[in-house]
Every structure is written in C-alpha cells, then in structure tokens.
Design an enzyme around this catalytic site. Structure first.
Site, mmCIF file in Angstrom:
data_model
loop_
_atom_site.group_PDB
_atom_site.id
_atom_site.type_symbol
_atom_site.label_atom_id
_atom_site.label_comp_id
_atom_site.label_asym_id
_atom_site.label_seq_id
_atom_site.Cartn_x
_atom_site.Cartn_y
_atom_site.Cartn_z
ATOM 1 C CG HIS A 1 1.166 5.172 4.180
ATOM 2 N ND1 HIS A 1 0.296 5.073 5.238
ATOM 3 C CD2 HIS A 1 1.923 4.046 4.216
ATOM 4 C CE1 HIS A 1 0.517 3.944 5.893
ATOM 5 N NE2 HIS A 1 1.500 3.302 5.295
ATOM 6 C CG HIS B 1 -0.262 -0.200 2.518
ATOM 7 N ND1 HIS B 1 0.114 -1.452 2.972
ATOM 8 C CD2 HIS B 1 0.129 0.673 3.479
ATOM 9 C CE1 HIS B 1 0.698 -1.335 4.153
ATOM 10 N NE2 HIS B 1 0.729 -0.055 4.481
HETATM 11 P P1 5GP Z 1 1.812 0.281 7.384
HETATM 12 O O1 5GP Z 1 2.344 0.527 8.771
HETATM 13 O O2 5GP Z 1 1.572 -1.181 7.146
HETATM 14 O O3 5GP Z 1 2.598 0.942 6.313
HETATM 15 O O4 5GP Z 1 0.385 1.020 7.350
HETATM 16 C C1 5GP Z 1 -0.822 0.387 7.601
HETATM 17 C C2 5GP Z 1 -1.888 1.456 7.675
HETATM 18 O O5 5GP Z 1 -3.146 0.839 7.564
HETATM 19 C C3 5GP Z 1 -1.875 2.245 8.981
HETATM 20 O O6 5GP Z 1 -1.698 3.618 8.702
HETATM 21 C C4 5GP Z 1 -3.240 1.942 9.589
HETATM 22 O O7 5GP Z 1 -3.826 3.064 10.217
HETATM 23 C C5 5GP Z 1 -4.049 1.483 8.394
HETATM 24 N N1 5GP Z 1 -5.076 0.508 8.714
HETATM 25 C C6 5GP Z 1 -4.895 -0.645 9.395
HETATM 26 N N2 5GP Z 1 -6.043 -1.332 9.480
HETATM 27 C C7 5GP Z 1 -6.968 -0.606 8.803
HETATM 28 C C8 5GP Z 1 -8.357 -0.804 8.523
HETATM 29 O O8 5GP Z 1 -8.974 -1.792 8.918
HETATM 30 N N3 5GP Z 1 -8.982 0.153 7.804
HETATM 31 C C9 5GP Z 1 -8.336 1.275 7.353
HETATM 32 N N4 5GP Z 1 -9.047 2.142 6.655
HETATM 33 N N5 5GP Z 1 -7.025 1.481 7.588
HETATM 34 C C10 5GP Z 1 -6.351 0.568 8.312
#
Ligand code: 5GP
Ligand code: ZN
Length: 144
Positions: free
Chosen positions: A108, A106
C-alpha cells in the site's frame, strides 16, 4: 516452483494483473503493476503488486520484493510531486491476523496530507519489564 503456483485462478489481483478484470493502472513493467486501491484510505492510495502470484512476504523471492519496494518509492515520490502529499505511508499486511484481505502480496502506498484527518489506531503497549523485551529479542535473534 511450478508455473501454476505463480497464478491463482481465484485470486483477484492475479485477474487484475492478467487484465481479466479492470483496474485503474498507474504504472506497469514486465514484473510489477501499480493500480489505484478501490477503497482508498486517502484519495490517491495505490497498490504495488508483482504480476506473478506470491504470498506472503516470507514466500516472496528477494528480487521480486526489492523491485516492489523500488516501485513503491517512485509512487511515493509521484504522490508528493503530483498530488502535493506532505507524507506517505508505505504498508504491507501479511495474514488475516495482520488485516490482510487479498492474499497476493501488495504494498500500500498512501499519500498523506497534513489536514487529511486520518489517524492510525496505533495503540502502543508496554512490556512488563526490560527482561520480557530482551527475551523476545533473544528468540528473534536465534531464528535469523
Ligand atoms: P489488504 O487488506 O489485503 O492489505 O488490502 C487489500 C486492498 O485491496 C484493500 O485496500 C482493498 O480496498 C483493495 N481491493 C480489494 N479488491 C480490489 C479490487 O477489486 N480492485 C482494487 N483496485 N482494489 C481492491
Ligand atoms: Zn494472485
């Protein structure tokens, strides 16, 4: 690649892509979904994902990666036009060591405002000397 490997039953982003759990969707096409991050660094923070499961970036096909970034660019423009963002951070984490929590690739896209008060913990280090930096660059070049 086998079909099952594009959909992970215990992956929360696969479930969002399949509309099995709700998300606030910003954009969708055949390959890409954009939804609001539930824990925004700054309000308006969006996540750009492929509908199929890939992870990490090094295992994601080039065409998928290109599409994700083109959509991220459009989201960034929308954050500036619609939300009045003064800048945008585009980030992508790979592996727990890099702070990744959800192992489905993903991007951001985080709107930034001159007065948002957020500061990344960007703690720049120093190489011992030029040779140390050059040695690391040489190792990288050998693997390209
Ligand atoms: P990472 O740390 O993996 O780069 O980012 C994961 C992101 O996914 C985090 O910013 C977190 O807030 C978001 N996130 C995790 N679970 C969910 C969810 O169930 N729904 C949404 N909309 N965002 C999520
Ligand atoms: Zn997934």
């Amino acid at each position: 690649m086998k079909k099952w490997s594009r959909r992970m039953s215990d992956c929360i982003f696969c479930k969002i892509a399949a509309k099995e759990i709700p998300a606030t969707i910003v954009y969708e096409d055949g390959d890409v979904l954009v939804f609001m991050d539930i824990g925004p660094i700054i309000k308006g923070h969006a996540l750009v994902i492929p509908k199929k499961h890939y992870d990490p970036v090094t295992q994601t096909p080039d065409d998928v990666l290109a599409k994700l970034h083109l959509v991220a660019k459009r989201i960034a423009q929308a954050q500036m036009n619609a939300l009045g963002a003064d800048g945008v951070n585009i980030m992508q984490n790979n592996g727990t060591a890099a702070g990744q929590e959800v192992p489905h690739i993903h991007i951001h896209v985080i709107p930034r405002f001159s007065d948002d008060g957020h500061h990344w913990n960007w703690n720049a280090k120093k190489y011992d000397d030029f040779d140390e930096m050059a040695e690391l660059a040489g190792k990288l070049r050998k693997h390209l």
